[in-house]
Design a protein around this motif. Structure first.
Motif, mmCIF file in Angstrom:
data_model
loop_
_atom_site.group_PDB
_atom_site.id
_atom_site.type_symbol
_atom_site.label_atom_id
_atom_site.label_comp_id
_atom_site.label_asym_id
_atom_site.label_seq_id
_atom_site.Cartn_x
_atom_site.Cartn_y
_atom_site.Cartn_z
ATOM 1 N N LEU A 348 0.873 -1.270 -0.066
ATOM 2 C CA LEU A 348 -0.038 -0.107 0.120
ATOM 3 C C LEU A 348 0.884 1.294 0.030
ATOM 4 N N HIS A 349 2.097 1.140 -0.383
ATOM 5 C CA HIS A 349 2.969 2.403 -0.480
ATOM 6 C C HIS A 349 4.196 2.117 -1.240
ATOM 7 N N SER A 350 4.281 2.789 -2.680
ATOM 8 C CA SER A 350 5.020 2.707 -3.462
ATOM 9 C C SER A 350 5.285 3.999 -4.396
ATOM 10 N N HIS A 351 6.218 4.261 -4.996
ATOM 11 C CA HIS A 351 6.622 5.362 -5.922
ATOM 12 C C HIS A 351 7.046 5.032 -7.408
ATOM 13 N N SER A 352 6.737 5.868 -8.191
ATOM 14 C CA SER A 352 7.364 5.744 -9.744
ATOM 15 C C SER A 352 7.901 6.930 -10.015
ATOM 16 N N THR A 353 8.250 7.034 -11.390
ATOM 17 C CA THR A 353 9.058 8.060 -11.991
ATOM 18 C C THR A 353 7.941 9.398 -12.192
ATOM 19 N N TRP A 354 7.017 9.221 -11.927
ATOM 20 C CA TRP A 354 5.987 10.284 -11.591
ATOM 21 C C TRP A 354 6.348 11.352 -10.571
ATOM 22 N N SER A 355 7.052 10.722 -9.631
ATOM 23 C CA SER A 355 7.468 11.601 -8.467
ATOM 24 C C SER A 355 9.186 11.281 -8.520
ATOM 25 N N ASP A 356 9.534 10.648 -7.272
ATOM 26 C CA ASP A 356 11.024 10.306 -7.139
ATOM 27 C C ASP A 356 11.290 8.963 -7.314
ATOM 28 N N GLY A 357 10.412 8.221 -7.995
ATOM 29 C CA GLY A 357 10.762 6.879 -8.057
ATOM 30 C C GLY A 357 11.672 6.545 -9.238
ATOM 31 N N LYS A 358 12.116 5.161 -9.092
ATOM 32 C CA LYS A 358 13.191 4.904 -10.228
ATOM 33 C C LYS A 358 12.634 4.062 -11.402
ATOM 34 N N ALA A 359 11.372 3.807 -11.387
ATOM 35 C CA ALA A 359 10.969 2.936 -12.307
ATOM 36 C C ALA A 359 9.399 3.328 -13.036
ATOM 37 N N THR A 360 9.047 3.085 -13.888
ATOM 38 C CA THR A 360 7.802 3.267 -14.517
ATOM 39 C C THR A 360 6.747 2.637 -13.517
ATOM 40 N N ILE A 361 5.322 3.087 -13.902
ATOM 41 C CA ILE A 361 4.338 2.250 -13.153
ATOM 42 C C ILE A 361 3.973 1.008 -13.524
ATOM 43 N N GLU A 362 4.343 0.694 -14.889
ATOM 44 C CA GLU A 362 4.237 -0.714 -15.548
ATOM 45 C C GLU A 362 5.252 -1.665 -14.705
ATOM 46 N N GLU A 363 6.644 -1.049 -14.672
ATOM 47 C CA GLU A 363 7.579 -1.978 -14.112
ATOM 48 C C GLU A 363 7.356 -2.106 -12.467
ATOM 49 N N MET A 364 6.965 -1.083 -11.979
ATOM 50 C CA MET A 364 6.437 -1.376 -10.545
ATOM 51 C C MET A 364 5.413 -2.292 -10.409
ATOM 52 N N ALA A 365 4.357 -2.407 -11.148
ATOM 53 C CA ALA A 365 3.426 -3.216 -10.990
ATOM 54 C C ALA A 365 3.879 -4.751 -11.450
ATOM 55 N N ALA A 366 4.540 -4.804 -12.571
ATOM 56 C CA ALA A 366 5.126 -6.297 -12.886
ATOM 57 C C ALA A 366 6.013 -6.751 -11.924
ATOM 58 N N ALA A 367 6.798 -5.901 -11.280
ATOM 59 C CA ALA A 367 7.678 -6.328 -10.134
ATOM 60 C C ALA A 367 6.525 -7.011 -8.886
ATOM 61 N N ALA A 368 5.666 -6.161 -8.519
ATOM 62 C CA ALA A 368 4.888 -6.329 -7.719
ATOM 63 C C ALA A 368 4.060 -7.809 -7.898
ATOM 64 N N ARG A 369 3.632 -7.883 -9.002
ATOM 65 C CA ARG A 369 3.043 -9.223 -9.349
ATOM 66 C C ARG A 369 4.107 -10.478 -9.021
ATOM 67 N N GLU A 370 5.289 -10.121 -9.789
ATOM 68 C CA GLU A 370 6.116 -11.285 -9.415
ATOM 69 C C GLU A 370 6.209 -11.711 -7.931
ATOM 70 N N LEU A 371 6.174 -10.852 -7.155
ATOM 71 C CA LEU A 371 6.384 -10.893 -5.625
ATOM 72 C C LEU A 371 4.930 -11.739 -5.100
ATOM 73 N N GLY A 372 3.990 -11.726 -6.078
ATOM 74 C CA GLY A 372 2.721 -12.493 -5.449
ATOM 75 C C GLY A 372 1.864 -11.569 -5.036
ATOM 76 N N HIS A 373 1.898 -10.166 -4.984
ATOM 77 C CA HIS A 373 0.807 -9.401 -4.769
ATOM 78 C C HIS A 373 -0.227 -9.397 -5.765
ATOM 79 N N GLU A 374 -1.359 -9.074 -4.946
ATOM 80 C CA GLU A 374 -2.664 -8.998 -5.704
ATOM 81 C C GLU A 374 -2.839 -7.238 -6.363
ATOM 82 N N TYR A 375 -2.435 -6.586 -5.452
ATOM 83 C CA TYR A 375 -2.467 -5.090 -5.570
ATOM 84 C C TYR A 375 -1.333 -4.356 -5.372
ATOM 85 N N LEU A 376 -1.307 -3.127 -5.775
ATOM 86 C CA LEU A 376 -0.017 -2.105 -5.766
ATOM 87 C C LEU A 376 -0.680 -0.657 -5.424
ATOM 88 N N ALA A 377 -0.514 -0.015 -4.358
ATOM 89 C CA ALA A 377 -0.987 1.473 -4.270
ATOM 90 C C ALA A 377 0.230 2.150 -4.527
#
Length: 568
Positions: A348-377
């Motif tokens: 329920l807490h992550s960041h992307s290149t829209w602010s100070d993150g290092k990856a796109t929303i899609e890259e963050m979502a893909a990584a979250a899915r690989e970890l077994g998450h069902e959702y990513l805020a």
């Protein structure tokens, strides 16, 4: 009033100095240990302990009794601690600094002071250069060399030598797996404070049994990332890695593996309490065995479960071994079933290149899915989402959700709680979001409690991020009153975050336990700014386990559909 009170770290420093001086004076070891325990507890408490002492509530904290509370009140009211001042008058100021040097404990420091009449660091340097130290039992030429080398270096606070758990845990776990794969290995386990998942560590410890101990030791010291071998024998060795980590391997007798693993896992306080309780029940516990005092019969155990069971306890998870009520709960069969990493459904807490993150929303979502998450805020910082950028981000999230379903990216945000308690995003925008984090990022000393409570009153704020704003080893916790924050969260239907970043782990374990016992559900969030950082939740789960938290007490151990029903 709270702004003028001594900070927790200041009180802890005073008690630690009192412990050092008392030890140099040869005072009772139990009293010295009591000062050190109290200093640790004060340093680890989120709210101002000075205020608790004034209200007569500090003695409710583990390790702080009436006497310590009275000393804290004395500091608040007079600015001094009379017991400390008395000892300062007796012990030369720089003798305390002797104890910070390698190989110089309190007894040796006292002998250098009393027998050689050395009372300053300059005098100590001169004594070592003149080879006078080696005349004292237990000190030799190598001791003098180490002391001279340490004196030539920049002096450091011993706490600064501790590293973040997040720096060492991956290395430790990889080492354990590598040693387990060795043909000579039988059992291998991490030990020490890292096994208890303390937030910082000094050394990384491994305990093993082996069919050929020298062969396992040889493999250990010859590993590719070993920079130097500090010590090596047939059954134990110490190495330094290329990145400065100190690793210790000890190969132990298989019949005593459980005894030794329990002993070297600690904590010291847990082990002392375990042994004291065993004495009352007619047993003597050593690192190798349990002896029936009446008959002299020795019992050795090849696993910890059998050891605890023999002494009348349910198995105590390593994270709980801090002498904080776990022995009593284990004897009564009342230990909680602790949350596990596999219990988490999302982050329920992550960041992307829209602010100070290092990856796109899609890259963050893909990584979250690989970890077994069902959702990513996605909770990018509000100040980076002005002038219509937030609405454009929503469009990207909608498009991604169509492709990634049933995985869901939640439209979230991390708003800043300003110095006046106001949020930096308008209510009409917050109302359209799935999940709203509110955090203090500036002016940490400006009424942190009042600001947090004001933010909680918003009908749109779902969770307060990293409540105490601490950065381990960099910034002390703010003086936010954790109990009031928990009360406010319960009253307003707001959640508190257990932020899993290695240098935050905020809430700390004691505060997270307080919140859980009050009935508040917490989130375990990565605050990940990169795909790799989403794995920080492993550290957050460990912190939650140290706080005695169960799956039911963790909000994001639920599907998003269930969480939605619990929001304001």
């Amino acid at each position: 009033m709270a702004a003028t009170l001594p900070r927790n770290d200041e009180l802890a420093d005073l008690l630690e100095l009192l412990a050092d001086l008392s030890e140099l004076e040869g005072e009772d070891s139990f009293r010295v240990l009591a000062y050190r325990r109290a200093a640790t507890r004060i340093r680890e408490t989120g709210g101002p302990v000075a205020q608790l002492a004034l209200e007569g509530k500090a003695k409710a904290l583990q390790g702080i009794g009436k006497t310590i509370e009275e000393k804290i009140v004395e500091v608040v009211e007079t600015g001094k601690m009379s017991a400390l001042e008395k000892r300062r008058a007796l012990v030369p100021e720089e003798v305390v600094k002797f104890m910070r040097l390698p190989g110089l404990g309190p007894k040796t420091a006292r002998r250098i002071w009393k027998e050689l009449d050395v009372t300053t660091l300059a005098g100590l340097k001169e004594a070592a250069e003149q080879e006078r130290l080696r005349g004292l039992a237990g000190l030799g030429a190598k001791s003098e060399e180490k002391i001279l080398k340490a004196l030539a270096e920049e002096p450091k606070d011993p706490r600064e030598s501790r590293r973040l758990l997040g720096d060492g845990l991956p290395v430790l776990l990889a080492l354990v797996e590598e040693l387990r794969a060795h043909p000579a290995a039988v059992k291998v386990s991490e030990a020490g404070s890292a096994r208890r998942r303390r937030e910082t560590f000094r050394d990384l410890d491994v305990i093993a049994t082996s069919t050929d101990p020298p062969a396992l030791i040889e493999h250990f010291v010859a590993r590719e990332n070993v920079a130097s071998v500090v010590a090596k024998g047939d059954t134990k060795a110490t190495v330094l890695t290329n990145d400065g980590l100190r690793l210790d391997l000890r190969v132990v007798p298989p019949e005593s593996y459980g005894n030794l693993l329990q002993h070297f896992t600690g904590s010291k306080e847990h082990n002392v309490a375990l042994r004291e309780d065993a004495v009352r029940r007619g047993f003597s516990v050593s690192e190798y065995s349990v002896t029936e005092v009446e008959t002299g019969t020795e019992h050795r155990f090849d696993d910890e479960e059998s050891l605890y069971a023999f002494l009348g306890y349910a198995f105590i998870p390593p994270e709980l071994r801090e002498n904080a009520g776990e022995l009593e709960a284990a004897r009564a069969g009342e230990l909680p079933v602790l949350v596990e990493r596999g219990d988490l459904s999302g982050d329920l807490h992550s960041h992307s290149t829209w602010s100070d993150g290092k990856a796109t929303i899609e890259e963050m979502a893909a990584a979250a899915r690989e970890l077994g998450h069902e959702y990513l805020a996605l909770c990018d910082h509000a100040q980076r989402l002005r002038d219509g950028r937030l609405e454009r981000q929503w469009e990207e999230i909608d498009a991604l959700n169509e492709r990634l379903a049933p995985f869901r990216i939640l439209k979230g945000i991390e708003v800043n709680i300003r110095a006046n308690g106001e949020l930096d995003v308008a209510d009409d925008l917050l109302a359209q979001l799935d999940w709203v984090m509110a955090s203090v990022h500036t002016s940490f000393d400006r009424d942190p409690t009042g600001r947090v409570l004001h933010a909680m009153a918003s009908p749109h704020v779902d969770c307060i991020g990293h409540l105490t704003s601490r950065r381990i080893g960099v910034r002390s916790p703010s003086l936010v009153e954790v109990e009031k924050a928990v009360e406010g969260a319960l009253a307003t239907g707001t959640f508190l975050e257990l932020n899993s970043q290695p240098d935050r782990l905020d809430l700390r374990d004691a505060n997270a336990r307080l919140a859980g016992e009050a009935g508040l559900r917490l989130t375990i969030s990565s605050d990940g700014h990169s795909p790799k950082a989403l794995r920080y939740v492993d550290l957050g789960v460990a912190q939650a386990r140290r706080a005695w938290l169960t799956k039911d007490q963790i909000l994001n151990a639920r599907p998003w559909a269930e969480i939605e029903k619990l929001l304001k």
